[in-house]
Design a protein around this motif. Structure first.
Motif, PDB file in Angstrom:
ATOM      1  N   UNK A  52      -9.811 -32.204  -4.595  1.00 33.98           N
ATOM      2  CA  UNK A  52      -8.478 -31.862  -4.104  1.00 33.98           C
ATOM      3  C   UNK A  52      -7.852 -33.128  -3.506  1.00 33.98           C
ATOM      4  N   UNK A  53      -7.096 -33.837  -4.328  1.00 35.86           N
ATOM      5  CA  UNK A  53      -6.383 -35.024  -3.871  1.00 35.86           C
ATOM      6  C   UNK A  53      -4.880 -34.779  -3.976  1.00 35.86           C
ATOM      7  N   UNK A  54      -4.089 -35.823  -3.839  1.00 36.83           N
ATOM      8  CA  UNK A  54      -2.635 -35.656  -3.867  1.00 36.83           C
ATOM      9  C   UNK A  54      -2.128 -35.179  -5.222  1.00 36.83           C
ATOM     10  N   UNK A  55      -2.878 -35.429  -6.282  1.00 39.53           N
ATOM     11  CA  UNK A  55      -2.467 -34.977  -7.610  1.00 39.53           C
ATOM     12  C   UNK A  55      -2.888 -33.536  -7.895  1.00 39.53           C
ATOM     13  N   UNK A  56      -3.678 -32.946  -7.026  1.00 42.75           N
ATOM     14  CA  UNK A  56      -4.174 -31.591  -7.240  1.00 42.75           C
ATOM     15  C   UNK A  56      -3.145 -30.569  -6.761  1.00 42.75           C
ATOM     16  N   UNK A  57      -2.975 -29.461  -7.491  1.00 42.22           N
ATOM     17  CA  UNK A  57      -2.054 -28.407  -7.022  1.00 42.22           C
ATOM     18  C   UNK A  57      -2.555 -27.693  -5.777  1.00 42.22           C
ATOM     19  N   UNK A  58      -3.817 -27.879  -5.403  1.00 43.52           N
ATOM     20  CA  UNK A  58      -4.357 -27.265  -4.189  1.00 43.52           C
ATOM     21  C   UNK A  58      -4.116 -28.130  -2.953  1.00 43.52           C
TER      22      UNK A  58
END
Length: 373
Positions: free
Chosen positions: A253-259
């Motif tokens: 879960x990083x900045x590119x993740x929708x979560x």
């Protein structure tokens, strides 16, 4: 007592409503309907009749199997009866002593049906036999043999195809009932557990996910079932998994993740469906298959981690304890992804109705040489 029964009924109704709103069930079936199809599109099912028959349910396949043979025996029985009638072979026609029969001992409709069945199934009891005096009878027996062989090949092929269909192999691959969000090394990860119940491997296995949700565009356009790619991996990578034992898949879960924008108190208020796919080739049959499952927000547990299920015995043999396959334990986890990356303090979360308080830890997992996945 009445309150308990009422609560069970309410829980059952909620579960049914959630099951209806899923696009993909926990067992991989797609919950979707097609409406207002043109007649031309429906005719395409008849053109591709082989796939249509293979996709029929077993009860329909067995029905067509029975009807195809009985109907063919009956139709050719009528033709044999017609040949016997046209040649004057029937009993009520009182054939003379020197009469030359087309088929001996075919005297009525029942004996014609029996001769048709004996001919097509190659039983041939010897009581009813064809004679060389009628060219029409010779032509008919050749035609029936060819058509009967086609029916045999087609129906046997359908049954063998349904028995060896790849999705049956997918039944022996199972996912955990819930997904968890917790720290893994230096990252906050969403983790799912998957297991292969057979000892034979899935060759070239690949894992990936799709997040399905309804989104609003800046121009006020609503996109239903918008799909976002979700990358899953294991410690050894994400392709060509060594799928000999249960694996724990994780999504960073990083900045590119929708979560990334979600938190422990807002996760279960979201409306999305996480569909996870596992593609591979069965080692035994070399057939490609796909396994699917889905997770809704209520099935994702923030601040929990899976219990270990792999250990080694004193004899050095690896052991998998499936009783802990879907069981979880609370772990210290930040309230949100932003807190995880910017604040050092982590907290234990306890969400009513989500915490699994009945797990049992096997003593075998307390040994120092325990192997964790």
């Amino acid at each position: 007592m009445m309150f308990g029964i009422r609560k069970r009924i309410q829980d059952h109704l909620v579960e049914r409503r959630i099951r209806r709103t899923r696009l993909v069930t926990k067992y991989g079936q797609c919950n979707i309907e097609f409406g207002n199809m043109k007649c031309g599109n429906q005719f395409a099912f008849l053109v591709d009749f082989w796939t249509t028959f293979v996709e029929f349910r077993w009860r329909f396949v067995l029905f067509f199997f029975t009807v195809s043979f009985i109907l063919s025996w009956f139709i050719f029985g009528l033709l044999w009866f017609w040949i016997a009638w046209s040649n004057g072979d029937l009993t009520w026609q009182n054939p003379s002593k020197g009469h030359k029969y087309c088929v001996e001992n075919v005297s009525d409709l029942i004996t014609a049906f029996l001769f048709s069945m004996e001919t097509q199934t190659s039983i041939g009891y010897g009581v009813r036999v064809i004679t060389p005096h009628c060219s029409g009878a010779v032509t008919l027996i050749i035609t029936q043999f060819l058509i009967g062989s086609i029916i045999n090949c087609f129906m046997c092929g359908i049954i063998l195809a349904k028995i060896s269909i790849p999705k049956k192999r997918a039944k022996t691959i199972t996912f955990s009932q819930t997904a968890v969000i917790c720290p893994k090394k230096d990252f906050l990860c969403l983790m799912i557990r998957v297991a292969n119940l057979r000892k034979t491997l899935m060759i070239g296995s690949q894992i990936y996910g799709k997040l399905l949700r309804t989104t609003m565009k800046p121009n006020e356009e609503t996109i239903i079932m918008d799909q976002v790619n979700i990358e899953f991996m294991v410690d050894a990578g994400k392709d060509n998994l060594f799928f000999v034992c249960p694996l724990t898949l994780y999504h960073v879960i990083d900045k590119a993740s929708p979560f990334f924008e979600m938190a422990v108190d807002t996760l279960h208020k979201q409306e999305f469906e996480l569909v996870v796919f596992l593609d591979g080739t069965a080692e035994t049959t070399s057939s490609a298959c796909q396994v699917r499952t889905s997770f809704i927000p209520q099935e994702i547990m923030w601040g929990y981690s899976f219990l270990p299920i792999i250990s080694r015995s004193k004899e050095g043999k690896y052991r998998v304890n499936f009783s802990n396959f879907s069981k979880v334990v609370p772990v210290a986890t930040a309230h949100c992804s932003y807190c995880f990356h910017n604040m050092k303090a982590h907290h234990l979360h306890c969400i009513n109705g989500i915490d699994n308080r009945e797990f049992e830890v096997n003593d075998n997992f307390k040994q120092p040489n325990m192997t964790k996945m």
